[in-house]
Scaffold this motif. Sequence first.
Motif, PDB file in Angstrom:
ATOM      1  N   LEU A   1       0.862  -1.167   0.000  1.00  0.00           N
ATOM      2  CA  LEU A   1       0.000   0.000   0.000  1.00  0.00           C
ATOM      3  C   LEU A   1       0.907   1.228   0.000  1.00  0.00           C
ATOM      4  O   LEU A   1       1.858   1.292   0.762  1.00  0.00           O
ATOM      5  N   SER A   2       0.630   2.176  -0.872  1.00  0.00           N
ATOM      6  CA  SER A   2       1.400   3.408  -0.876  1.00  0.00           C
ATOM      7  C   SER A   2       0.506   4.550  -0.429  1.00  0.00           C
ATOM      8  O   SER A   2      -0.650   4.627  -0.816  1.00  0.00           O
ATOM      9  N   VAL A   3       1.052   5.399   0.389  1.00  0.00           N
ATOM     10  CA  VAL A   3       0.319   6.569   0.859  1.00  0.00           C
ATOM     11  C   VAL A   3       1.214   7.769   0.619  1.00  0.00           C
ATOM     12  O   VAL A   3       2.431   7.690   0.808  1.00  0.00           O
ATOM     13  N   SER A   4       0.631   8.861   0.165  1.00  0.00           N
ATOM     14  CA  SER A   4       1.438  10.066  -0.003  1.00  0.00           C
ATOM     15  C   SER A   4       0.811  11.212   0.769  1.00  0.00           C
ATOM     16  O   SER A   4      -0.413  11.244   0.977  1.00  0.00           O
TER      17      SER A   4
ATOM     18  N   SER B   1       0.891   8.814  -7.348  1.00  0.00           N
ATOM     19  CA  SER B   1       1.567   7.593  -6.958  1.00  0.00           C
ATOM     20  C   SER B   1       3.002   7.590  -7.459  1.00  0.00           C
ATOM     21  O   SER B   1       3.279   8.030  -8.569  1.00  0.00           O
ATOM     22  N   PRO B   2       3.919   7.111  -6.624  1.00  0.00           N
ATOM     23  CA  PRO B   2       5.284   6.981  -7.117  1.00  0.00           C
ATOM     24  C   PRO B   2       5.361   5.915  -8.207  1.00  0.00           C
ATOM     25  O   PRO B   2       6.307   5.854  -8.942  1.00  0.00           O
TER      26      PRO B   2
ATOM     27  N   GLY C   1      -2.879  10.864  -0.511  1.00  0.00           N
ATOM     28  CA  GLY C   1      -3.309   9.882  -1.496  1.00  0.00           C
ATOM     29  C   GLY C   1      -3.070   8.497  -0.950  1.00  0.00           C
ATOM     30  O   GLY C   1      -2.119   8.271  -0.198  1.00  0.00           O
ATOM     31  N   ARG C   2      -3.964   7.596  -1.255  1.00  0.00           N
ATOM     32  CA  ARG C   2      -3.760   6.206  -0.856  1.00  0.00           C
ATOM     33  C   ARG C   2      -3.856   5.350  -2.109  1.00  0.00           C
ATOM     34  O   ARG C   2      -4.861   5.356  -2.814  1.00  0.00           O
ATOM     35  N   PHE C   3      -2.790   4.660  -2.421  1.00  0.00           N
ATOM     36  CA  PHE C   3      -2.723   3.880  -3.643  1.00  0.00           C
ATOM     37  C   PHE C   3      -2.339   2.458  -3.272  1.00  0.00           C
ATOM     38  O   PHE C   3      -1.533   2.255  -2.387  1.00  0.00           O
ATOM     39  N   GLY C   4      -2.906   1.513  -3.948  1.00  0.00           N
ATOM     40  CA  GLY C   4      -2.521   0.139  -3.641  1.00  0.00           C
ATOM     41  C   GLY C   4      -3.063  -0.789  -4.693  1.00  0.00           C
ATOM     42  O   GLY C   4      -3.775  -0.374  -5.601  1.00  0.00           O
ATOM     43  N   THR C   5      -2.729  -2.057  -4.559  1.00  0.00           N
ATOM     44  CA  THR C   5      -3.308  -3.009  -5.486  1.00  0.00           C
ATOM     45  C   THR C   5      -4.780  -3.155  -5.118  1.00  0.00           C
ATOM     46  O   THR C   5      -5.155  -2.971  -3.963  1.00  0.00           O
ATOM     47  N   PRO C   6      -5.623  -3.469  -6.094  1.00  0.00           N
ATOM     48  CA  PRO C   6      -7.059  -3.517  -5.817  1.00  0.00           C
ATOM     49  C   PRO C   6      -7.402  -4.440  -4.661  1.00  0.00           C
ATOM     50  O   PRO C   6      -8.376  -4.215  -3.957  1.00  0.00           O
ATOM     51  N   GLU C   7      -6.605  -5.437  -4.449  1.00  0.00           N
ATOM     52  CA  GLU C   7      -6.886  -6.373  -3.361  1.00  0.00           C
ATOM     53  C   GLU C   7      -7.039  -5.656  -2.033  1.00  0.00           C
ATOM     54  O   GLU C   7      -7.838  -6.018  -1.182  1.00  0.00           O
TER      55      GLU C   7
END
Lengths: 446, 202
Positions: A192-195, A400-401, A266-272
Amino acid sequence: VEQQTFKKILQMHVETAIPDDHDPWPIIHGRLMPGHQTAAGAEERVPLSRNRKTVKRLSTLALCISLLLLVFLAWTPTGRALARSVIRFFQTTDQNSYPVPAEFASSASQLAEPSTPVPTSVAAIVSSAGEMECDPDRGQGTLMCEIRLLEDQLGFPIQVLPLQAAELVVEKLDPDPNSQSLTIYYTNPYSLSVSLRQGLGDFPPDDTFDRVPPDGVRAVRIAGSPGEIVRGMFVQWAGEDQMEWWPSAPILRLRWSDGQRWYEMGRFGTPEFSPVLDEAELIWMAEHLELGSSMADSSEDAGSPTTAQLAESQAGIDVKIPVLVPDGFHFRYAQVPDEAGRVMLVYSTHADPGPRGFMVINETREGSDARWFGTAKVTHVTVGQTDASYVAGYNRGGESPYSPAELLAWSADGLDFEILHFTTAEDGYNMRLRPEGVVAVAESLR
Amino acid sequence: MNETTAIERLRDGHLDALELLVRRYCLRGVRAAYLIVGDRSLAEDVVQTKFVELAVKIRQFDASREFSPWFLRSVVNAAINAAKRGSRIVSLEDVQELRLPAMDSWLARIEPGPEIALENKEMHEDVMRALELLTPMQRAAIICRYYLELDAQEMTESLDISRSSVKWRLHSARRRLRALLRRYAPSPADAGSRPPMRSDEE
């Protein structure tokens, strides 16, 4: 605290607060009694009290007014203009899809042959993580050191997310001298990526890809300050020449301002992991920002890089490692999220976690789950004799990075596997593996 | 009258059948809700409302399903919503106020005197205070696991989230609790002899 002690404390606490002789039946019975006298059916038998009837009528009225307002805002030009004027932090667009802009279309037209996976050996590679010295002249050092240097450059105290709350590790500090802003990228062991982006004054203007349809924006409050939240993003699916709004994308963006400074999370991640770190938790984190300069340096905390062998022993999984990986990629580290029965082998083209990435995930789960892909367009392929799902898409917006590019998921030998391949927007399609490339990597797992 | 009969009678309009369900499940439900919302009145209201709704909407209940998990799931979710609505903004600085006596010495003494009893009380309070500092979803995950003793699959159903999310929430909640209560952790010398509060059973 030991598990048994903890359970005992919980037990003692509730038994003291709610004793065994607690008897709610008379109250519940009383709440049901008025309707019990006359009605025949269950629903009729339990009418609402007068107050509740009033509340219900008012709620119905409010709902009708809200629906009328929504219709007005969505379907009339005046309404749309009004809605746009109410949205303060995000810039909106009426289009749910539009052609890929020329500058990107040209890169697409120069579609190169997919990268060829090349043999590699990761077993002997050890962690490259090491401590950096604080060196102001080189502008790099420990996280604390870098934050202090950036505070001097930007002229405001830097706020950071409460790392402990969501097991986040700072991955990258990305200052933008033009907008006098800073973006901090975080990651956690669950891919999970958060910015967190912050700057003084007003929000800088959004580029085309950052804009959102008006109905994608919702107003929220962040510790009393006005804010807005958006789920979704514009994507270009592989083979398409249109950017399309993807409302179920596993991306949340939250913007707010405290009057002096603007923020965007921002919160980015795989759909799972869409349900992980949901809106409420994102808002909770936004309300609990901490001063970066007073933060303990936890950059070597969770998710510390390990060798693949160590990951294998920690996770208790017979980890499979690809013999083939994309050209130019090198094994960087393996992550073993506690308790997840999951090992992530992370590859990159650089020594540091860069914008290009390649990841092979081994996980003990119960069969592959195509729901992860949401509305994404899934191509069905085979890895050996096993059915697999392949998704390719290009994220041109967001902060997202990584730009999620390709994902392959399948199950074999009681394990679930995923291969994720990220590239940058600048790379265009040149780094793309296509299904046959990803399948070649998948079939090389040993 | 058993549970199935009670549900059938309730469907037929016999309100007295609800009493059996209330007496069987209310206490557990109120206690679970209380651990999530941290307020007895609110917890009671959550559970009472669920029973009232059950009586009103009993025709919508799928009789082929087991009642207990279904009911606890609705209580847990209602408690999470209630906790979110009424959540207090707790300063992370409050964490510093936790009193943190050594747990090892506490565990070593079998028959506590007045001083030890005081330490027990303080640790008890600190554990509950640490629980309050979790987000409602994290708290619910901990309560489902350690109070209701649900396994991962049951938690997936109770919290209506994926198995991966259950693991993640439990993991992050445990991690935060461990950090908040770190001074109670056994010393390294004892670490091998006692199981800490972690992944375990899954």
